[in-house]
Scaffold this active site. Structure first.
Site, short mmCIF file in Angstrom:
data_model
loop_
_atom_site.label_atom_id
_atom_site.label_comp_id
_atom_site.label_asym_id
_atom_site.label_seq_id
_atom_site.Cartn_x
_atom_site.Cartn_y
_atom_site.Cartn_z
N HIS A 92 0.65 -1.17 -0.03
CA HIS A 92 0.05 -0.16 0.20
C HIS A 92 0.84 1.44 -0.15
O HIS A 92 0.73 2.21 -0.76
CB HIS A 92 -0.76 -0.09 1.10
CG HIS A 92 -1.69 1.09 1.49
ND1 HIS A 92 -3.24 1.18 1.25
CD2 HIS A 92 -1.29 2.41 1.90
CE1 HIS A 92 -3.53 2.35 1.72
NE2 HIS A 92 -2.54 3.22 1.74
N GLU A 93 1.75 1.16 0.86
CA GLU A 93 2.89 2.51 0.89
C GLU A 93 3.45 2.60 -0.31
O GLU A 93 3.63 3.91 -0.88
CB GLU A 93 3.55 2.48 2.05
CG GLU A 93 2.85 2.33 3.52
CD GLU A 93 1.90 3.48 3.72
OE1 GLU A 93 1.97 4.58 2.97
OE2 GLU A 93 0.87 3.28 4.44
ZN LIG Z 1 -2.73 5.30 2.40
#
Ligand SMILES: [Zn+2]
Length: 251
Positions: A144-145
């Protein structure tokens, strides 16, 4: 080197704190929980190529002494998953790459990313240490990051989201309303014709920023069983990434 990261102050009621503590992407003080700079947004992928990493390559540096070997390897595993599913490459940064490189550290609070996409300056991802499989060290949280780094915004703020989810404002802790705002008419973001994706690793969990334990994001259609999952890139996540970076063999 990055003093703005370390000055995080967060004040929660015990209820909110316990909710957020379970999901360190949702720590306060950041725009949309885990993004530090205010972006413009409509769908959830940056179209403008000036915000894509040049040559589809992200030079990165995992900060010395920030991670045990096991966690270092887990970051590399997340990187490998993105590389195996696209033509994007992460390569260890050299001095020549700075300042336009990604620094991955664990010294801040929670999991977060400073900018969305390539911004012609140093990008920073913080991954607070958790046991493998938990918090910031769920494999999907790391991915996600890294997808923020590559140019993706949260799915639940895409401009068409009201057709797919109902935002329950009454259940949102008011100080976090901005995390659900969706009023930018810029055309700089796109869904790459993949449509809304409940299963995206960029979607929030149903109770994100809840003040009372009740849902804040309610799906309006079928197929939302895995909403907020942090285990894998969805098929649409993969296709969007490949379209964003124009990966010839992956689209
Ligand atoms: Zn995020």
């Amino acid at each position: 080197m990055f003093p703005q990261i370390w000055g995080v102050i967060f004040l929660f009621t015990p209820t909110v704190f316990s909710e957020l503590f379970k999901d360190p992407e949702l720590l306060a003080g950041f725009y949309q929980g885990d993004i530090k700079a205010h972006p413009i947004r409509t769908r959830n992928g940056i179209v403008n190529q000036i915000y894509h990493w040049p040559n589809r390559t992200v030079p990165y540096m995992i900060e010395d002494d920030a991670f045990a070997d096991s966690h270092y390897r887990e970051i590399l595993r997340a990187i490998s998953i993105i590389e195996e599913n696209s033509c994007v490459i992460f390569k260890p940064a050299t001095e020549m790459d700075f300042p336009m490189a990604l620094v991955i550290t664990s010294k801040g609070l929670g999991c977060n990313t400073v900018h969305l996409g390539y911004r012609n300056k140093t990008q920073v991802v913080n991954l607070e240490i958790y046991p493998l499989g938990e918090g910031c060290f769920r494999i999907g949280s790391i991915i996600h990051e890294l997808l923020h780094v590559l140019g993706f915004e949260h799915q639940h703020v895409s401009q068409n989201r009201d057709q797919y989810v109902s935002i329950q404002w009454k259940n949102i802790n008011p100080q976090y309303n901005i995390n659900f705002v969706n009023n930018d008419n810029s055309t700089a973001w796109h869904d790459f014709d993949e449509g809304y994706d409940y299963e995206s690793v960029m979607h929030y969990v149903p109770r994100a920023f809840s003040r009372n334990g009740q849902p804040t994001i309610v799906p309006l259609r079928e197929g939302a069983e895995n909403m907020g999952q942090r285990f894998y890139m969805s098929e649409k996540d993969i296709r969007k990434l490949n379209k964003m970076y124009r990966c010839p063999d992956h689209v």
